[in-house]
Write an enzyme that holds these catalytic residues in place. Structure first.
Site, PDB file in Angstrom:
ATOM      1  N   LYS A 189       2.012  -3.213   6.642  1.00 21.62           N
ATOM      2  CA  LYS A 189       2.163  -2.776   5.153  1.00 21.62           C
ATOM      3  C   LYS A 189       3.746  -3.167   5.071  1.00 21.62           C
ATOM      4  CE  LYS A 189      -1.479  -3.966   3.631  1.00 21.62           C
ATOM      5  NZ  LYS A 189      -1.551  -5.730   2.428  1.00 21.62           N
ATOM      6  N   SER A 228       0.897  -1.093  -0.094  1.00 22.78           N
ATOM      7  CA  SER A 228       0.519  -0.213   0.164  1.00 22.78           C
ATOM      8  C   SER A 228       0.571   1.521  -0.053  1.00 22.78           C
ATOM      9  CB  SER A 228      -0.682   0.072   0.750  1.00 22.78           C
ATOM     10  OG  SER A 228      -1.383   1.542   1.707  1.00 22.78           O
ATOM     11  N   TYR A 251      -2.154  -1.397  10.948  1.00 20.85           N
ATOM     12  CA  TYR A 251      -2.377  -1.930   9.645  1.00 20.85           C
ATOM     13  C   TYR A 251      -1.519  -1.404   8.488  1.00 20.85           C
ATOM     14  CZ  TYR A 251      -3.790  -1.389   4.908  1.00 20.85           C
ATOM     15  OH  TYR A 251      -3.775  -1.745   3.549  1.00 20.85           O
TER      16      TYR A 251
END
Length: 338
Positions: free
Chosen positions: A154, A125, A150
């Protein structure tokens, strides 16, 4: 050639399964249906004429991952989507996110290491860049401290893959850093179907347009941008899915320059929240009920991709316009609410 797609019934996963099957790959999908629906298999079959092999299992159970790779020992590539992805939820439930997004990744890589040679595509991302120092964002832009668990999964996920590739030269991997995927398949047989209240702008717009939500909140109109609202790079999900096939073929055909590579996937154009709303109004012919509210903490001002590496090295380019993406999202929304 058999390819495993984890989270293959999700939004981006399902569109990628379609593109893989269109290219003649045999696809096996793993999904635990926690954020997707079994009906998506029907949509994939309606588009491609072929139903992928489906295994419903929870990848957090290591023994099940091991058993899967014993059963499907002929898997030659993995595209790994399965992960929890709501920023706000990750702040409230960090351990869930670390278990789901990192534990699972480790289990899959351990199996690929045993295989002695495999191609691995990771769903990463643009959140890894945080608020980048300059636009557009290149792959060399510094990775900033994550704003959420989150985002951290990544970053750490990429580090796990890079470290694994360093000592396992027969594992080849590409991390694809997406900007903002939107839209739906032009057939309206598959699309984005968030459970509960949407976390992303476009499904909230279409749900407001169809009358499911009363009003859209626009978080802040006092940012240093042309119209005061945040700017993002919105990419049609079908374009994004095609990039996964290109990346996989690059590894399978030994075209990669390194056994760990990173590519940005976006359009290279930034669109503001108000521009996305106006695009929806154009393609739907409806006025959207929205109001400006206070800024939301953690939002970066602007983020859009420098896509030259993906264009030149991967041989891929986003083709759809914002209006085309919004129109497909709207057609899907109307069909779902039918």
């Amino acid at each position: 050639m058999k390819i495993l797609v984890t989270g293959g019934l999700g939004f981006i996963g399902s569109h990628t399964v379609v593109e893989l099957q269109n290219e003649g790959f045999e696809v096996v999908v793993i999904d635990n249906l926690s954020n997707s629906s079994i009906d998506v298999l029907d949509g994939i079959e309606a588009i491609t004429g072929k139903r992928p092999i489906f295994e419903e299992l929870d990848l957090r159970e290591k023994s099940k991952v091991q058993n899967f790779f014993k059963k499907h020992s002929d898997v030659q590539g993995v595209i790994h989507f399965s992960a929890s992805k709501a920023v706000g939820e990750s702040v409230e439930k960090p351990l869930l996110y670390y278990e789901n997004n990192l534990g699972v990744l480790v289990y899959i890589l351990q199996e690929l290491k045993k295989k002695g040679g495999a191609s691995f595509i990771f769903s990463s991302s643009c959140t890894v860049y945080g608020q980048a120092d300059k636009m557009p964002i290149t792959e060399d832009a510094p990775v900033k401290p994550a704003e959420s668990p989150y985002g951290n999964t990544k970053q750490v996920g990429e580090e796990i893959i890079r470290d694994t590739c360093k000592v396992n030269p027969d594992i080849k991997a590409i991390a694809l850093r997406y900007f903002n995927p939107i839209g739906a398949h032009p057939s309206a047989n598959i699309g984005e179907l968030p459970l509960g209240v949407p976390q992303n702008l476009v499904p909230y717009i279409t749900q407001t347009g169809v009358g499911l939500r009363e009003q859209l909140s626009v978080f802040g109109d006092d940012y240093p941008t042309p119209d005061g609202t945040c700017i993002r790079d919105y990419i049609h999900v079908v374009d994004l899915a095609k990039a996964h096939v290109k990346a996989l073929q690059r590894l399978l055909n030994d075209k990669n320059e390194d056994n760990y590579e990173v590519f940005n996937l976006g359009t290279g154009t930034g669109s503001s929240v108000l521009e996305v709303i106006h695009s929806f109004e154009r393609v739907s012919g409806k006025k959207l009920n929205y109001k400006i509210v206070d800024r939301r903490s953690g939002d970066v001002i602007q983020a859009y991709a420098d896509t030259s590496k993906a264009n030149e090295v991967l041989g891929w380019k986003a083709e759809s316009t914002l209006d085309e993406a919004m129109k497909s999202a709207w057609e899907w929304e109307k069909k779902v609410r039918g």
